[in-house]
Enzyme design. Structure first.
Site, PDB file in Angstrom:
ATOM      1  N   LYS A 209     -24.390   8.827  -2.782  1.00 58.84           N
ATOM      2  CA  LYS A 209     -23.137   8.731  -3.577  1.00 58.84           C
ATOM      3  C   LYS A 209     -22.307   7.625  -2.653  1.00 58.84           C
ATOM      4  O   LYS A 209     -21.643   6.774  -3.375  1.00 58.84           O
ATOM      5  CB  LYS A 209     -22.421   9.784  -3.750  1.00 58.84           C
ATOM      6  CG  LYS A 209     -21.367   9.690  -4.561  1.00 58.84           C
ATOM      7  CD  LYS A 209     -20.660  11.199  -4.811  1.00 58.84           C
ATOM      8  CE  LYS A 209     -19.221  11.217  -5.336  1.00 58.84           C
ATOM      9  NZ  LYS A 209     -18.575  12.663  -5.599  1.00 58.84           N
ATOM     10  N   GLU A 215     -27.741   9.725   7.758  1.00 58.87           N
ATOM     11  CA  GLU A 215     -29.525  10.276   7.404  1.00 58.87           C
ATOM     12  C   GLU A 215     -30.053   9.095   6.304  1.00 58.87           C
ATOM     13  O   GLU A 215     -31.186   8.538   6.972  1.00 58.87           O
ATOM     14  CB  GLU A 215     -29.632  11.575   7.025  1.00 58.87           C
ATOM     15  CG  GLU A 215     -29.314  12.563   7.779  1.00 58.87           C
ATOM     16  CD  GLU A 215     -27.878  12.901   8.135  1.00 58.87           C
ATOM     17  OE1 GLU A 215     -27.076  12.340   7.442  1.00 58.87           O
ATOM     18  OE2 GLU A 215     -27.577  14.169   8.339  1.00 58.87           O
ATOM     19  N   GLY A 269     -21.500  15.363  -5.401  1.00 62.47           N
ATOM     20  CA  GLY A 269     -23.030  15.232  -4.920  1.00 62.47           C
ATOM     21  C   GLY A 269     -23.848  16.556  -5.383  1.00 62.47           C
ATOM     22  O   GLY A 269     -24.978  16.301  -6.012  1.00 62.47           O
ATOM     23  N   ARG A 270     -23.556  17.705  -4.998  1.00 63.49           N
ATOM     24  CA  ARG A 270     -24.248  18.834  -5.426  1.00 63.49           C
ATOM     25  C   ARG A 270     -24.473  19.135  -6.824  1.00 63.49           C
ATOM     26  O   ARG A 270     -25.180  19.974  -7.059  1.00 63.49           O
ATOM     27  CB  ARG A 270     -24.048  19.849  -4.506  1.00 63.49           C
ATOM     28  CG  ARG A 270     -22.470  20.483  -4.760  1.00 63.49           C
ATOM     29  CD  ARG A 270     -21.911  21.141  -3.563  1.00 63.49           C
ATOM     30  NE  ARG A 270     -20.476  21.570  -3.546  1.00 63.49           N
ATOM     31  CZ  ARG A 270     -19.562  20.921  -3.136  1.00 63.49           C
ATOM     32  NH1 ARG A 270     -19.875  19.716  -2.307  1.00 63.49           N
ATOM     33  NH2 ARG A 270     -18.223  21.309  -2.962  1.00 63.49           N
ATOM     34  N   GLU A 355     -21.689  25.342   0.037  1.00 62.06           N
ATOM     35  CA  GLU A 355     -20.795  24.147   0.340  1.00 62.06           C
ATOM     36  C   GLU A 355     -19.763  24.090  -0.564  1.00 62.06           C
ATOM     37  O   GLU A 355     -18.745  23.353  -0.473  1.00 62.06           O
ATOM     38  CB  GLU A 355     -21.611  22.731  -0.188  1.00 62.06           C
ATOM     39  CG  GLU A 355     -20.989  21.413   0.790  1.00 62.06           C
ATOM     40  CD  GLU A 355     -22.005  20.140   0.836  1.00 62.06           C
ATOM     41  OE1 GLU A 355     -22.674  20.111   1.595  1.00 62.06           O
ATOM     42  OE2 GLU A 355     -22.097  19.724  -0.314  1.00 62.06           O
ATOM     43  N   HIS A 386     -43.723  40.759   0.435  1.00 61.20           N
ATOM     44  CA  HIS A 386     -44.587  41.043   1.577  1.00 61.20           C
ATOM     45  C   HIS A 386     -43.734  40.322   2.746  1.00 61.20           C
ATOM     46  O   HIS A 386     -44.526  40.059   3.904  1.00 61.20           O
ATOM     47  CB  HIS A 386     -45.969  40.396   1.402  1.00 61.20           C
ATOM     48  CG  HIS A 386     -46.620  40.979   0.406  1.00 61.20           C
ATOM     49  ND1 HIS A 386     -47.524  42.160   0.400  1.00 61.20           N
ATOM     50  CD2 HIS A 386     -46.533  40.810  -1.111  1.00 61.20           C
ATOM     51  CE1 HIS A 386     -47.853  42.321  -0.790  1.00 61.20           C
ATOM     52  NE2 HIS A 386     -47.495  41.525  -1.732  1.00 61.20           N
ATOM     53  N   LYS A 513     -20.273  15.644  11.617  1.00 63.74           N
ATOM     54  CA  LYS A 513     -20.706  14.041  11.332  1.00 63.74           C
ATOM     55  C   LYS A 513     -19.970  13.207  12.500  1.00 63.74           C
ATOM     56  O   LYS A 513     -20.689  12.436  13.071  1.00 63.74           O
ATOM     57  CB  LYS A 513     -20.409  13.644  10.094  1.00 63.74           C
ATOM     58  CG  LYS A 513     -21.247  14.351   8.733  1.00 63.74           C
ATOM     59  CD  LYS A 513     -20.949  13.531   7.583  1.00 63.74           C
ATOM     60  CE  LYS A 513     -21.312  14.354   6.381  1.00 63.74           C
ATOM     61  NZ  LYS A 513     -20.903  14.027   4.951  1.00 63.74           N
TER      62      LYS A 513
HETATM   63  O1  F6P Z   1     -22.809  16.284   4.181  1.00 68.01           O
HETATM   64  C1  F6P Z   1     -22.514  16.709   2.860  1.00 68.01           C
HETATM   65  C2  F6P Z   1     -22.636  15.854   1.780  1.00 68.01           C
HETATM   66  O2  F6P Z   1     -21.604  14.937   1.654  1.00 68.01           O
HETATM   67  C3  F6P Z   1     -23.001  16.370   0.426  1.00 68.01           C
HETATM   68  O3  F6P Z   1     -21.803  16.767  -0.116  1.00 68.01           O
HETATM   69  C4  F6P Z   1     -23.638  15.240  -0.341  1.00 68.01           C
HETATM   70  O4  F6P Z   1     -24.393  15.874  -1.273  1.00 68.01           O
HETATM   71  C5  F6P Z   1     -24.313  14.874   1.031  1.00 68.01           C
HETATM   72  O5  F6P Z   1     -23.651  14.868   1.863  1.00 68.01           O
HETATM   73  C6  F6P Z   1     -25.249  13.407   0.578  1.00 68.01           C
HETATM   74  O6  F6P Z   1     -24.095  12.659   0.329  1.00 68.01           O
HETATM   75  P1  F6P Z   1     -24.469  10.892  -0.058  1.00 68.01           P
HETATM   76  O7  F6P Z   1     -25.170  11.056  -1.727  1.00 68.01           O
HETATM   77  O8  F6P Z   1     -22.937  10.444  -0.260  1.00 68.01           O
HETATM   78  O9  F6P Z   1     -25.336  10.440   0.745  1.00 68.01           O
END
Ligand code: F6P
Length: 523
Positions: A209, A215, A269-270, A355, A386, A513
């Site tokens: 987003k 990452e 995002g979520r 979150e 189990h 972060k």
């Molecule tokens: O670190 C949390 C977060 O901001 C989430 O809310 C989000 O889904 C994820 O990182 C990824 O964010 P982006 O889509 O901006 O890479």
């Protein structure tokens, strides 16, 4: 102001619930069932293809009445109006919360800052549809003129968990494309994911987003470098597409503007798998199935929006969740789908729920004095039986459980399905009813083990009175999965409203972060 600031503990209903709790906290589920022969049907709701049976919860009619009073005193209705109409209920980020608009099937216009967003949503959907058709049919060619065989979704958090969970859940409906998910910044994860891929036939979908996530950008850069070992910069357009709100950074990364799918700041995002963030879903199962997922979610939204609270599944089950968290002081909730397809549901819900509602400051900016967001965990049954179910049956913690089952299996393996569902019902019954000393004594006697009574009896007793809810669905399909996800999304909203917190920001992820960036630079 979009949402009111009402401290739930200061309401009249909360006081009544506190008194009521003291009256019924020790009542056993067996007693509730004995007192009302119709408890199961009284406490079951049928919604489209879903049967929500909440009879095995430690509640009475009065509990529900008081919880509904709480919802009214906390102005749930007003909050729902604000939410669905695009008011900026994510006040700390000054944003509307409109993932429901992405799956809206009516002709209604939906406004954000005075602008109707429906045309943009429709345009994005047709872009997803035509792109999906080209890739799935083989018309979309890679740099050596071969069709695509593999898709790699590069994203993390909401840009990974939702699509990954849905693709796994809808495996039965999949086409020939192999879809992979790369999320962790762990380079070994990246290398493992791409090691058997052919760059000539692989499509990379970068989902972010913000397009600032460490990452995703690191993984995308590594993968692009790997791609360029066999291809040239001019070939990137045939193999890399992106989903983002940050058009500038996407094009700086080298992605052609035609290959950019939109995202909007009014979708968290979520909660974004309904948007182009779900492109990998559409590629995996085809656009029609993706659209059915949206329709299913819309149907649950409609139920939530239009049904009186006393017959409203997301409302009732959210309130029952609050009853456990704030009165019984339970700290976690377990999600137990009796379907291996749903093995990624719990990790997905962990982000969605934790979150969102893992907050300790209320909408007045004050530290809350009560518990909020639960710890979510779980795994499919019967495997979980189990693994960790011992703790639910005989441990010291009260952990409400959601059992999710299907009336029909997909391949029609009847014997397996009957055994699976026998386990589904057996677990709920064992949790609720338990096994008394007398029953254990009788068992030992029948087995000719009366000499073991003095040493073994207490260990074989099950106290019971452990709550569970059964969510029984006709069949796993894109539509029912959409409804199931929407059900949990609405629970998040409702509980956030009652807890008087902001569910749609996530400042709690920022400090880590920031520090990681500082530490990385020092290294
Ligand atoms: O670190 C949390 C977060 O901001 C989430 O809310 C989000 O889904 C994820 O990182 C990824 O964010 P982006 O889509 O901006 O890479």
């Amino acid at each position: 102001m979009a949402l009111q600031n009402i401290n739930p503990t200061k309401t009249a209903a909360w006081q009544k619930l506190t008194n009521h709790f003291n009256e019924i906290k020790d009542v056993h589920l067996k007693t509730f069932f004995n007192e009302n022969q119709n408890r199961k049907s009284d406490f079951t709701l049928n919604v489209n293809n879903f049967e929500f049976d909440y009879s095995k919860n430690r509640i009475s009619e009065k509990t529900l009445e008081l919880l509904l009073e709480l919802a009214n005193e906390c102005d749930l209705k007003g909050a729902m109006d604000a939410y669905f109409s695009g008011e900026k209920i994510n006040a700390t980020e000054k944003r509307a919360v409109l993932h429901t608009a992405l799956r809206n099937q009516t002709a209604k216009e939906i406004f954000v800052d005075g602008e109707n967003v429906v045309p943009e949503i429709k345009a994005a959907l047709s872009k997803i549809e035509s792109f999906t058709e080209k890739v799935v049919s083989g018309d979309w060619k890679g740099y050596t003129n071969k069709s695509i065989t593999d898709v790699v979704n590069i994203g993390i958090g909401g840009s990974d968990l939702g699509p990954d969970m849905v693709v796994e859940s809808l495996k039965y409906y999949k086409n020939h494309l192999n879809v992979h998910f790369v999320s962790n910044i762990d380079g070994d994860h990246v290398r493992e994911s791409i090691k058997n891929l052919n760059p000539e036939t692989t499509l990379f979908v970068i989902v972010s987003k913000t397009f600032t996530t460490q990452e995703t950008l690191t993984n995308a850069t590594t993968i692009k470098k790997w791609f360029l070992q066999s291809a040239s910069e001019a070939d990137v357009a045939k193999h890399f597409v992106a989903v983002s709100t940050n058009l500038e950074s996407v094009s700086n990364f080298g992605i052609a503007s035609d290959n950019i799918f939109p995202m909007w700041d009014w979708v968290g995002g979520r909660f974004s798998l309904w948007s182009a963030v779900g492109l990998s879903i559409s590629l995996a199962v085809g656009f029609k199935n993706f659209n059915n997922l949206l329709i299913g979610a819309f149907e649950m939204d409609e139920h939530f929006k239009n049904t009186p609270f006393e017959k409203n599944a997301p409302v009732l089950l959210s309130l029952i969740g609050i009853w456990y968290t704030n009165f019984f002081k339970s700290e976690s909730e377990v999600i137990l789908p009796y379907a291996q397809y749903l093995s990624k549901l719990a990790p997905y819900l962990q982000q969605a729920i934790m979150e969102s509602n893992g907050k300790s400051v209320d909408r007045n900016g004050e530290r809350v004095t009560y518990q909020t967001g639960n710890i979510i965990w779980g795994a499919p049954g019967s495997n979980s039986q189990h693994a960790f179910m011992q703790l639910l049956h005989q441990g010291t913690k009260l952990i409400p459980a959601d059992f999710i089952g299907f009336k029909e299996s997909l391949y029609g393996e009847k014997e397996h399905h009957n055994k699976l569902m026998a386990n589904y019902y057996a677990q709920m019954e064992a949790l609720a009813i338990g096994k008394t000393k007398e029953e254990v004594h009788l068992d030992l006697k029948t087995q000719g083990k009366l000499n073991e009574v003095s040493t073994l009896l207490p260990y074989k007793v099950f106290e019971g009175n452990k709550p569970s809810t059964s969510i029984l669905i006709d069949k796993l399909s894109p539509k029912t999965l959409g409804s199931l996800i929407s059900f949990y999304e609405q629970k998040i909203f409702i509980q956030g409203v009652i807890w008087n917190i902001y569910s749609y920001d996530q400042f709690g992820v920022e400090l880590g972060k920031e520090l990681a960036n500082k530490l990385y630079k020092k290294a």
